[in-house]
Design an enzyme around this catalytic site. Structure first.
Site, PDB file in Angstrom:
ATOM      1  N   HIS A  62       0.851  -1.200   0.000  1.00 38.36           N
ATOM      2  CA  HIS A  62       0.000   0.000   0.000  1.00 38.36           C
ATOM      3  C   HIS A  62       0.881   1.243   0.000  1.00 38.36           C
ATOM      4  O   HIS A  62       2.097   1.150   0.157  1.00 38.36           O
ATOM      5  CB  HIS A  62      -0.971  -0.013   1.182  1.00 38.36           C
ATOM      6  N   HIS A  64       1.333   3.867   2.010  1.00 36.27           N
ATOM      7  CA  HIS A  64       1.811   4.628   3.163  1.00 36.27           C
ATOM      8  C   HIS A  64       3.339   4.642   3.065  1.00 36.27           C
ATOM      9  O   HIS A  64       3.964   3.622   2.730  1.00 36.27           O
ATOM     10  CB  HIS A  64       1.340   3.997   4.489  1.00 36.27           C
ATOM     11  N   ASP A  66       5.915   4.504   4.912  1.00 33.33           N
ATOM     12  CA  ASP A  66       6.827   3.563   5.574  1.00 33.33           C
ATOM     13  C   ASP A  66       6.912   2.214   4.845  1.00 33.33           C
ATOM     14  O   ASP A  66       7.692   1.349   5.225  1.00 33.33           O
ATOM     15  CB  ASP A  66       6.438   3.359   7.052  1.00 33.33           C
ATOM     16  N   HIS A 142      -7.350  -1.670   5.734  1.00 30.10           N
ATOM     17  CA  HIS A 142      -6.486  -0.636   6.265  1.00 30.10           C
ATOM     18  C   HIS A 142      -7.093   0.731   5.911  1.00 30.10           C
ATOM     19  O   HIS A 142      -8.168   0.780   5.331  1.00 30.10           O
ATOM     20  CB  HIS A 142      -5.070  -0.839   5.678  1.00 30.10           C
ATOM     21  N   ASP A 213      -0.382  -3.749   6.089  1.00 33.79           N
ATOM     22  CA  ASP A 213      -0.966  -3.454   7.409  1.00 33.79           C
ATOM     23  C   ASP A 213      -2.446  -3.825   7.405  1.00 33.79           C
ATOM     24  O   ASP A 213      -3.100  -3.667   6.386  1.00 33.79           O
ATOM     25  CB  ASP A 213      -0.853  -1.966   7.708  1.00 33.79           C
ATOM     26  N   HIS A 271       6.307  -4.903  12.198  1.00 33.13           N
ATOM     27  CA  HIS A 271       5.646  -3.597  12.082  1.00 33.13           C
ATOM     28  C   HIS A 271       5.378  -3.016  13.463  1.00 33.13           C
ATOM     29  O   HIS A 271       4.307  -2.496  13.750  1.00 33.13           O
ATOM     30  CB  HIS A 271       4.340  -3.737  11.274  1.00 33.13           C
TER      31      HIS A 271
END
Ligand SMILES: [Zn+2]
Length: 304
Positions: A62, A64, A66, A142, A213, A271
């Protein structure tokens, strides 16, 4: 066949306590796949002396930061060392635009072909089929579209029953056919050798499930049931169960529940939130539910 995963980054959001953001290198047969690419991933690859130039596939779960802010640096380094082989990147649509924009404004014409394949965050989808393995995406719940990845070995050939093989003067073509699971028939359609009689099944093919996530979501079990190794995010401990829900993340205990329900072989956590320097409680809370649980540690390789 070699099938293993090396952890390159295990922290969430920001680097902390010597831990980097999410990235993993999966080797399956002769292929290398990078899953997610947090900032500093290429430095981790160098540090752990991994085969940097042999990565052919990058899977991004995804958008994001990080999970992908290391991607542009890695692509740039591939270019600077004059890579020539094709690189295929799988990820949410929009990632292609991010890459193209950066290449445009840095006036970079890559030394290698780059192929982008958009992923869908709905249903289970086959995204890659190689001679030795397959990769599927499946949806994770998420804050933005996000997919997990399932990497599975293809079943090998069936094995011959040795005693029968010695007794029968069987032509090579018949052996090939039986090992592929096809009965051998004569021109009139009469069965000469039956698969069940002359062979036994190949060893069970191995599977790796990657879930980061995601909020706690028992429907995940449908996609990762029975995998040999499950990586599941464990951003928080029991003390932050409510926060896990509102931020669409999981606690380690919830990761343990998913592992138990899916009857997986082994659970790998990661994570981690920066609020935890000591990860012992994270591990212990998951182990209360699912005993065969491990903390993912950077630089460590786990066999699947
Ligand atoms: Zn995220």
């Amino acid at each position: 066949m070699e099938f293993e995963v090396t952890i390159l980054g295990s922290n969430s959001a920001i680097p902390a306590h010597g831990r980097n953001q999410t990235s993993q290198l999966v080797s399956v047969g002769n292929s290398f796949l990078l899953i997610d690419c947090g900032e500093g991933t290429q430095i981790q690859l160098r540090k752990f002396k991994l085969k940097f130039g042999r990565i052919d596939f990058i899977l991004i779960s995804h958008l994001h930061g990080d999970h992908f802010y290391g991607l542009m640096g890695l692509i740039s380094s591939f270019h600077l060392v004059k890579r020539e082989r094709l690189l295929t990147i799988f990820g949410p649509s929009g990632l292609d635009e991010i890459i193209t924009t950066q290449l445009k404004y840095t006036n970079t014409k890559l030394s290698f072909p780059l192929r982008f394949v958009p992923t869908q965050a709905e249903g289970k989808n086959l995204i890659l089929e190689e001679p030795m393995f397959r990769v599927f995406t499946f949806p994770l719940q998420h804050r933005i579209p996000c997919t997990g990845f399932l990497i599975e070995e293809k079943p090998g050939l069936r094995n011959m029953v040795k005693e029968k093989l010695v007794k029968t003067k069987m032509p090579v073509e018949a052996i090939v056919s039986l090992r592929e699971g096809k009965d051998v028939v004569d021109p009139d359609g009469k069965v000469l050798y039956r698969v069940e009689e002359y062979t036994y099944p190949p060893k069970q093919s191995k599977k790796y499930g990657y879930c980061s996530d995601t909020v706690f979501d028992p429907t995940l079990v449908n996609f990762i049931n029975g995998v040999d190794l499950l990586y599941h995010e464990a951003t928080f401990g029991d003390d932050e169960t409510e926060r896990a829900g509102t931020t669409f993340h999981s606690t380690s205990r919830q990761a343990g529940i998913i592992a138990m329900k899916a009857n997986v072989g082994k659970l790998l956590l990661g994570h981690y939130s920066s609020r935890y320097k000591d990860l012992t409680p994270i591990l212990d809370q998951a182990k209360e539910v699912f005993e065969n649980t491990y903390l993912s540690e950077e630089g460590v390789t786990y066999s699947i």
